[in-house]
Design a protein around this motif. Structure first.
Motif, PDB file in Angstrom:
ATOM      1  N   GLY A 178       0.791  -1.226   0.000  1.00 11.39           N
ATOM      2  CA  GLY A 178       0.000   0.000   0.000  1.00 11.39           C
ATOM      3  C   GLY A 178       0.816   1.265   0.000  1.00 11.39           C
ATOM      4  N   GLY A 179       2.118   1.162   0.249  1.00  9.73           N
ATOM      5  CA  GLY A 179       2.980   2.330   0.195  1.00  9.73           C
ATOM      6  C   GLY A 179       3.389   2.903   1.532  1.00  9.73           C
ATOM      7  N   GLY A 180       3.125   2.187   2.625  1.00  5.71           N
ATOM      8  CA  GLY A 180       3.515   2.693   3.943  1.00  5.71           C
ATOM      9  C   GLY A 180       5.019   2.764   4.129  1.00  5.71           C
ATOM     10  N   LEU A 181       5.722   1.715   3.723  1.00  6.74           N
ATOM     11  CA  LEU A 181       7.180   1.699   3.845  1.00  6.74           C
ATOM     12  C   LEU A 181       7.798   2.765   2.951  1.00  6.74           C
ATOM     13  N   ALA A 182       7.381   2.805   1.688  1.00  5.12           N
ATOM     14  CA  ALA A 182       7.955   3.773   0.754  1.00  5.12           C
ATOM     15  C   ALA A 182       7.733   5.208   1.227  1.00  5.12           C
ATOM     16  N   ALA A 183       6.532   5.491   1.731  1.00  3.97           N
ATOM     17  CA  ALA A 183       6.236   6.834   2.220  1.00  3.97           C
ATOM     18  C   ALA A 183       7.113   7.189   3.414  1.00  3.97           C
ATOM     19  N   GLY A 212      -1.849  10.298 -10.681  1.00  2.00           N
ATOM     20  CA  GLY A 212      -2.071  11.378  -9.742  1.00  2.00           C
ATOM     21  C   GLY A 212      -3.364  11.228  -8.977  1.00  2.00           C
ATOM     22  N   ALA A 213      -3.880  10.013  -8.918  1.00  2.00           N
ATOM     23  CA  ALA A 213      -5.141   9.730  -8.222  1.00  2.00           C
ATOM     24  C   ALA A 213      -5.166   8.262  -7.817  1.00  2.00           C
ATOM     25  N   ILE A 214      -5.997   7.931  -6.847  1.00  4.76           N
ATOM     26  CA  ILE A 214      -6.117   6.542  -6.389  1.00  4.76           C
ATOM     27  C   ILE A 214      -6.616   5.661  -7.519  1.00  4.76           C
ATOM     28  N   VAL A 215      -5.982   4.514  -7.695  1.00  6.80           N
ATOM     29  CA  VAL A 215      -6.378   3.520  -8.692  1.00  6.80           C
ATOM     30  C   VAL A 215      -6.643   2.214  -7.968  1.00  6.80           C
ATOM     31  N   SER A 216      -7.759   1.558  -8.283  1.00 14.69           N
ATOM     32  CA  SER A 216      -8.114   0.296  -7.635  1.00 14.69           C
ATOM     33  C   SER A 216      -7.750  -0.896  -8.514  1.00 14.69           C
ATOM     34  N   ALA A 217      -7.456  -2.009  -7.875  1.00 14.93           N
ATOM     35  CA  ALA A 217      -7.105  -3.225  -8.605  1.00 14.93           C
ATOM     36  C   ALA A 217      -8.281  -3.689  -9.452  1.00 14.93           C
ATOM     37  N   ALA A 218      -7.968  -4.228 -10.610  1.00  8.81           N
ATOM     38  CA  ALA A 218      -9.010  -4.750 -11.493  1.00  8.81           C
ATOM     39  C   ALA A 218      -9.652  -5.985 -10.874  1.00  8.81           C
ATOM     40  N   GLN A 230      -0.808  -7.191  -1.850  1.00 10.45           N
ATOM     41  CA  GLN A 230      -2.045  -7.214  -2.618  1.00 10.45           C
ATOM     42  C   GLN A 230      -3.142  -6.276  -2.120  1.00 10.45           C
ATOM     43  N   PRO A 231      -2.831  -5.109  -1.565  1.00  4.24           N
ATOM     44  CA  PRO A 231      -3.912  -4.166  -1.277  1.00  4.24           C
ATOM     45  C   PRO A 231      -4.609  -3.764  -2.574  1.00  4.24           C
ATOM     46  N   THR A 232      -5.917  -3.579  -2.524  1.00  3.21           N
ATOM     47  CA  THR A 232      -6.648  -3.239  -3.745  1.00  3.21           C
ATOM     48  C   THR A 232      -6.459  -1.778  -4.150  1.00  3.21           C
TER      49      THR A 232
END
Length: 316
Positions: A178-183, A212-218, A230-232
């Motif tokens: 989800g990007g917690g570590l990277a952030a 530049g916006a939230i994208v959800s998994a297909a 695998q966060p959506t």
């Protein structure tokens, strides 16, 4: 008012974590003729970096908040990080986990004293399950990657790396769910390039950075062996922190991840779970630039024994 993660918060998290845990090793490796480094977060007491965010979040709670307990959602490593911190602090922990999570992660989470509530993946929304639990029994949500304290806690790895290198790394290559570590790493190392690596078809952070916006998994997203990644969708807080800071996202295939697992086993004598090997997979596949100040994070070692044995048996 929503709390904003800061570099000061990352530094505070690093101090708190250094008081209870030794630094994980920073090891030199050679990839494609270039000497760089790996940060062995798989050697944490719970086998993953998630212990950092779990400890920073729970140790920051008030006595009233601790008395009400915590609820977390996780495929397994954040679950263990929260459960470990909760046991140490005497806090009741309930963890929402997918029914198809590796048995080793389910067993370890229960073994740390947490109550595990299972949900179906795909089919059910884990955040909705957690929200219902909180409405019924109370407690504080400790999100796996969208919580400000969790982000700061994960960033403490960047503070350790800088101390071990004697300077900020040129780039950090991080496995990304989800990007917690990277952030958190972006806050910890403001002069460092941040590379997020995700499984093919599950690059929700990479796509969000591009759009530049939230994208959800297909709905028909491919299966991946990287159960931890695998966060959506990412969260606005993560996208905001990474926008303008992270390099374009990189994806890796299951075959590339398995190769990285075998490489780590042969060259480092380490067991790395699939999700924890994604960053190394990108480096080995030549998908990220490397130099003498590049650090690749090995984020988890909670591999399913049978699956890991089968991967190693395949050979390179």
């Amino acid at each position: 008012m929503i709390r904003t993660p800061t570099q000061k918060g990352v530094l505070e998290a690093a101090e708190k974590i250094a008081a209870i845990l030794p630094p994980t090793p920073l090891l030199p490796v050679e990839i494609g003729g270039t000497q760089c480094w790996v940060k062995a977060e798989n050697l944490q007491p719970i086998g993953a970096f998630k212990i950092r965010g779990g400890w920073h979040r729970l140790s920051a709670m008030t006595e009233d908040e601790r008395a009400r307990g915590v609820v977390a959602v996780s495929s397994g490593n954040h679950a263990q990080g929260v459960a470990w911190a909760a046991r140490r602090l005497g806090i009741k922990a309930t963890i929402v986990m997918p029914r198809d999570a590796p048995e080793v992660k389910l067993a370890n989470t229960r073994g740390l004293g947490a109550e595990v509530v299972l949900y179906e993946r795909p089919g059910e929304d884990r955040d909705e399950v957690a929200a219902k639990l909180i409405a019924e029994q109370g407690g504080t949500l400790v999100h796996a990657f969208g919580d400000p304290w969790v982000i700061e806690g994960q960033g403490s790895a960047g503070i350790e790396i800088t101390a071990q290198l004697g300077e900020q790394p040129s780039r950090l290559v991080a496995c990304c769910g989800g990007g917690g570590l990277a952030a958190g790493l972006g806050l910890a190392c403001p002069d460092t390039a941040i590379h997020v690596v995700e499984p093919l078809g599950w690059d929700m952070v990479g796509q969000a950075l591009s759009a530049g916006a939230i994208v959800s998994a297909a709905a028909d997203a491919p299966k991946t062996i990287c159960d931890a990644l695998q966060p959506t969708a990412t969260k606005p807080i993560n996208l905001e922190l990474l926008h303008g800071r992270a390099e374009p996202g990189v994806t890796v295939t299951d075959d590339e991840v398995r190769h990285a697992q075998r490489w780590a086993f042969a060259n480092l004598r380490m067991v790395i779970e699939p999700g924890g090997a994604a960053a190394l997979a990108a480096a080995l596949a030549g998908k990220v630039p490397l130099d003498s100040r590049t650090v690749i994070l090995l984020t988890g070692g909670n591999a399913d024994p049978a699956a890991f044995a089968a991967t190693i048996a395949q050979g390179n």
